[in-house]
Design a protein around this motif. Structure first.
Motif, PDB file in Angstrom:
ATOM      1  N   ALA A 137       0.586  -1.188  -0.331  1.00  0.00           N
ATOM      2  CA  ALA A 137      -0.283   0.011   0.024  1.00  0.00           C
ATOM      3  C   ALA A 137       0.624   0.825   0.198  1.00  0.00           C
ATOM      4  O   ALA A 137       0.655   1.984  -0.458  1.00  0.00           O
ATOM      5  N   ASP A 138       2.013   1.321   0.174  1.00  0.00           N
ATOM      6  CA  ASP A 138       2.723   2.059   0.849  1.00  0.00           C
ATOM      7  C   ASP A 138       3.295   2.423  -0.212  1.00  0.00           C
ATOM      8  O   ASP A 138       4.095   4.125  -0.637  1.00  0.00           O
ATOM      9  N   GLY A 140       1.896   2.364  -3.354  1.00  0.00           N
ATOM     10  CA  GLY A 140       0.887   3.305  -4.036  1.00  0.00           C
ATOM     11  C   GLY A 140       0.767   2.057  -4.827  1.00  0.00           C
ATOM     12  O   GLY A 140      -0.106   2.365  -6.207  1.00  0.00           O
ATOM     13  N   LYS A 221      -3.988   0.201   9.551  1.00  0.00           N
ATOM     14  CA  LYS A 221      -4.571   1.576   8.372  1.00  0.00           C
ATOM     15  C   LYS A 221      -4.550   2.629   9.468  1.00  0.00           C
ATOM     16  O   LYS A 221      -3.361   3.643   8.831  1.00  0.00           O
ATOM     17  N   LEU A 224       0.359   3.467   8.442  1.00  0.00           N
ATOM     18  CA  LEU A 224      -0.186   3.623   7.347  1.00  0.00           C
ATOM     19  C   LEU A 224      -0.949   5.356   6.812  1.00  0.00           C
ATOM     20  O   LEU A 224       0.386   6.236   6.809  1.00  0.00           O
ATOM     21  N   LYS A 225      -2.117   5.731   7.658  1.00  0.00           N
ATOM     22  CA  LYS A 225      -2.116   7.023   8.408  1.00  0.00           C
ATOM     23  C   LYS A 225      -0.896   7.921   8.461  1.00  0.00           C
ATOM     24  O   LYS A 225      -0.972   8.996   8.325  1.00  0.00           O
ATOM     25  N   TYR A 228       1.828   9.468   6.680  1.00  0.00           N
ATOM     26  CA  TYR A 228       1.014  10.071   5.025  1.00  0.00           C
ATOM     27  C   TYR A 228       0.240  11.655   6.069  1.00  0.00           C
ATOM     28  O   TYR A 228      -0.028  11.978   5.451  1.00  0.00           O
ATOM     29  N   GLU A 229       0.517  11.398   7.314  1.00  0.00           N
ATOM     30  CA  GLU A 229      -0.701  12.596   8.299  1.00  0.00           C
ATOM     31  C   GLU A 229       0.386  14.205   7.316  1.00  0.00           C
ATOM     32  O   GLU A 229       1.734  13.957   7.405  1.00  0.00           O
ATOM     33  N   VAL A 230      -0.275  14.921   7.356  1.00  0.00           N
ATOM     34  CA  VAL A 230       0.491  16.474   6.906  1.00  0.00           C
ATOM     35  C   VAL A 230       1.110  16.997   7.755  1.00  0.00           C
ATOM     36  O   VAL A 230       0.225  16.754   9.418  1.00  0.00           O
ATOM     37  N   THR A 231       2.201  16.872   7.716  1.00  0.00           N
ATOM     38  CA  THR A 231       3.240  17.076   8.869  1.00  0.00           C
ATOM     39  C   THR A 231       3.182  18.653   8.732  1.00  0.00           C
ATOM     40  O   THR A 231       3.551  19.348   7.831  1.00  0.00           O
ATOM     41  N   LYS A 232       2.731  20.107   9.137  1.00  0.00           N
ATOM     42  CA  LYS A 232       2.837  20.899   9.626  1.00  0.00           C
ATOM     43  C   LYS A 232       3.726  21.841   9.945  1.00  0.00           C
ATOM     44  O   LYS A 232       4.224  21.141  10.637  1.00  0.00           O
TER      45      LYS A 232
ATOM     46  N   VAL B  11      -6.351  11.363   4.297  1.00  0.00           N
ATOM     47  CA  VAL B  11      -5.548  10.075   3.897  1.00  0.00           C
ATOM     48  C   VAL B  11      -6.038   8.428   4.015  1.00  0.00           C
ATOM     49  O   VAL B  11      -6.659   8.502   5.044  1.00  0.00           O
ATOM     50  N   VAL B  13      -6.354   4.371   3.168  1.00  0.00           N
ATOM     51  CA  VAL B  13      -5.828   3.311   2.927  1.00  0.00           C
ATOM     52  C   VAL B  13      -7.012   2.126   1.803  1.00  0.00           C
ATOM     53  O   VAL B  13      -7.917   2.220   2.196  1.00  0.00           O
ATOM     54  N   PRO B  14      -6.229   1.631   0.531  1.00  0.00           N
ATOM     55  CA  PRO B  14      -6.867   0.296   0.261  1.00  0.00           C
ATOM     56  C   PRO B  14      -8.043  -0.486   1.384  1.00  0.00           C
ATOM     57  O   PRO B  14      -7.440  -0.356   2.281  1.00  0.00           O
ATOM     58  N   ARG B  41      -6.767   2.050  -3.009  1.00  0.00           N
ATOM     59  CA  ARG B  41      -4.758   2.611  -2.892  1.00  0.00           C
ATOM     60  C   ARG B  41      -5.388   3.717  -1.958  1.00  0.00           C
ATOM     61  O   ARG B  41      -6.264   3.611  -1.730  1.00  0.00           O
ATOM     62  N   LEU B  42      -3.286   3.609  -1.656  1.00  0.00           N
ATOM     63  CA  LEU B  42      -3.327   5.257  -0.302  1.00  0.00           C
ATOM     64  C   LEU B  42      -3.705   6.038  -1.019  1.00  0.00           C
ATOM     65  O   LEU B  42      -3.042   6.138  -2.642  1.00  0.00           O
ATOM     66  N   LEU B  57      -0.240   9.301  -3.832  1.00  0.00           N
ATOM     67  CA  LEU B  57       0.749   9.724  -2.231  1.00  0.00           C
ATOM     68  C   LEU B  57       2.048   8.884  -3.022  1.00  0.00           C
ATOM     69  O   LEU B  57       2.877   9.490  -2.384  1.00  0.00           O
ATOM     70  N   SER B  58       2.226   8.046  -3.157  1.00  0.00           N
ATOM     71  CA  SER B  58       3.297   7.020  -3.547  1.00  0.00           C
ATOM     72  C   SER B  58       2.805   6.827  -4.648  1.00  0.00           C
ATOM     73  O   SER B  58       2.150   6.551  -5.591  1.00  0.00           O
ATOM     74  N   GLY B  59       4.027   6.016  -5.144  1.00  0.00           N
ATOM     75  CA  GLY B  59       3.780   4.713  -6.591  1.00  0.00           C
ATOM     76  C   GLY B  59       5.024   5.920  -7.904  1.00  0.00           C
ATOM     77  O   GLY B  59       5.508   6.496  -7.423  1.00  0.00           O
ATOM     78  N   TYR B 209       6.361  18.552   1.674  1.00  0.00           N
ATOM     79  CA  TYR B 209       5.407  19.297   2.273  1.00  0.00           C
ATOM     80  C   TYR B 209       4.398  19.097   1.339  1.00  0.00           C
ATOM     81  O   TYR B 209       3.590  20.458   0.905  1.00  0.00           O
ATOM     82  N   VAL B 212       0.602  20.494   2.965  1.00  0.00           N
ATOM     83  CA  VAL B 212      -0.107  21.099   3.332  1.00  0.00           C
ATOM     84  C   VAL B 212      -0.535  22.568   2.191  1.00  0.00           C
ATOM     85  O   VAL B 212       0.082  22.518   1.216  1.00  0.00           O
TER      86      VAL B 212
END
Lengths: 232, 231
Positions: A137-138, A140, A221, A224-225, A228-232, B11, B13-14, B41-42, B57-59, B209, B212
């Motif tokens: 999943a990471d 993509g 889950k 994974l989240k 990718y969580e938005v880094t502020k 965000v 996940v699959p 997909r993610l 976000l990736s791939g 970023y 963001v």
């Protein structure tokens, strides 16, 4: 007669930890830890396939590899390199993951999944599958679902979940049943059985395992989240 | 009426449920399972009217027709050049798509493009087997000389370019550099050595970023600071 556990309930897995993105150079990677068993998975690809004759012109192929590190903890040194057991586990890992993957976008290419275990205490193929699903999943890739896996079993006629090495080696009647579940549909993509078990207990054990897999899915889950969580 | 089960820009996940209801439509990266729309997909959720889609976000890069990419010559064949596209699929640059000059029979092809050269090329065709054809005939397509090439995540390329090139133009202007962003995730930068480094750092920052809000301001602030500090 019935088996009892000191430290946890019979349907309770060991402590679980998961992290995504642990190997920076890989296209996707993840770590999955259950009790003392730790699995790392790295995904590379889709990329060019060598040797060329392995290529499938209709879809991409998935190529898994599994290895325990020499110091992984069975007491003696694990000899590196492929052996019968690791070949088997690589094969079932591929087959457990394939039902969720859509590789039709990538004809003539390969996706490599590499699973390594620095420390083991039973349930390695399940930990490997959990880590590999997160790593895919990471990376993509197009996936219908994730895959969660856990070993269930039966000791002296008592169904239990997530056997440790000590329990696997218990002197008495032991059945060891690794299962992998697609959490959305509840379908099973891996089911192996080592030992003896009656039908009733098998069904009971699988139901217990499915419940734990749903819990594992939540952990996957969240991991994974988190990456990718938005880094502020 | 359909109901959204996740927030926009979340965000997912699959296998995660995104929405419920038959009046909503699954877009890119989603599929329908009975009356639910599910992530395949993610990605980042994006809702446009009734359409729900995911921003990856990736791939890895997948060759697409009309993309301008930066490729590396890996092989010279009888028919032309083989080019590495930073994806699973190598591309072919055939003789007649390479240059408008006349190439004599048996000419030494490496005087045009030698092995190891980087080129800016446009994808003219992608077959169902993902065989890729390139051309270097056209405005802005050429061999790269000097500068440096960095690789970024292909999914972040639209963000690096910005709306109508706004982001990359800002960096170009601030650092007085030449930058070419290939859709395949390779970026070529040429400037004064100090400025080149600042440009690289700015691009790395966008990559990190990418999702963001208010990124343009952030990059601008960084560029102002870095350029003032550097002098």
């Amino acid at each position: 007669m019935s088996y009892k556990r000191k430290d946890r309930a019979l349907d309770e897995p060991r402590a679980i930890e998961a992290k995504v993105g642990v190997i920076k150079r890989a296209d996707g990677s993840a770590m999955f830890k259950i009790g003392k068993t730790t699995a790392y998975a790295a995904v590379y690809g889709p990329r060019n396939i060598y040797p060329r004759f392995l290529a499938d012109p209709t879809k991409g192929i998935l190529r898994a590899s599994y290895a325990m590190m020499p110091f992984a903890g069975v007491g003696e040194r694990v000899r590196p390199g492929p052996n019968r057991r690791s070949r088997e586990i690589a094969l079932v890992t591929e087959q457990a993951l394939l039902p969720v993957l859509d590789l039709s976008e990538f004809p003539n290419s390969v996706i490599d999944v590499i699973v390594e275990l620095p420390q083991t205490d039973a349930g390695t193929r399940c930990a490997g599958i959990c880590a590999a699903a997160m790593a895919l999943a990471d990376a993509g890739l197009t996936m219908k679902d994730l895959v969660a896996a856990v070993a269930v079993g039966c000791i002296d006629g008592t169904p239990i979940v997530d056997l440790s090495k000590e329990e696997e080696d218990y002197e008495g009647e032991v059945a060891d049943i690794p299962i992998a579940v697609l959490p959305r549909s509840g379908k099973i993509s891996l089911l192996q059985l080592d030992g003896e078990i009656d039908k009733e207990n098998l069904m009971k054990a699988i139901e217990m395992g499915k419940k734990v897999c749903r819990k594992i899915y939540q952990i996957q889950k969240a991991a994974l989240k988190k990456k990718y969580e938005v880094t502020k | 009426m359909g109901k959204l089960l996740v927030k926009e820009k979340e965000v997912v996940v699959p296998g995660e449920d995104l929405a419920e209801g038959m009046d909503l439509l699954p877009g890119e990266g989603c599929y329908r399972d009975e009356n639910k729309i599910v992530a395949a997909r993610l990605g980042l959720v994006k809702v446009g009217g009734r359409l729900i889609k995911l921003i990856p976000l990736s791939g890895k890069y997948l060759p697409k027709k009309n993309d301008v990419i930066i490729g590396k010559i890996t092989e010279i064949t009888l028919m032309g050049w083989r080019v590495d596209t930073n994806s699973a699929y190598p591309a072919m640059l055939s003789l007649r798509d390479a240059t408008s000059e006349y190439i004599a029979k048996g000419a030494n092809l490496s005087q045009y493009y030698a092995i190891g050269d980087y080129i800016v090329a446009k994808i003219t065709n992608v077959t169902s087997q993902n065989l890729v054809d390139l051309t270097t005939k056209g405005p802005g397509l050429h061999k790269l000389k000097g500068g440096r090439i960095i690789s970024v995540q292909p999914t972040k390329v639209p963000r690096i370019i910005g709306k109508a090139g706004s982001m990359v133009n800002m960096i170009k202007k601030a650092t007085n550099s030449k930058i070419i962003v290939g859709q395949n995730g390779l970026v070529w930068i040429q400037a004064e050595p100090k400025m080149e480094l600042i440009a690289v750092e700015a691009i790395r920052m966008i990559e990190k970023y990418a999702h963001v809000e208010g990124l343009t301001d952030k990059v601008k602030e960084f560029l102002d600071k870095a350029i003032k500090g550097g002098r």
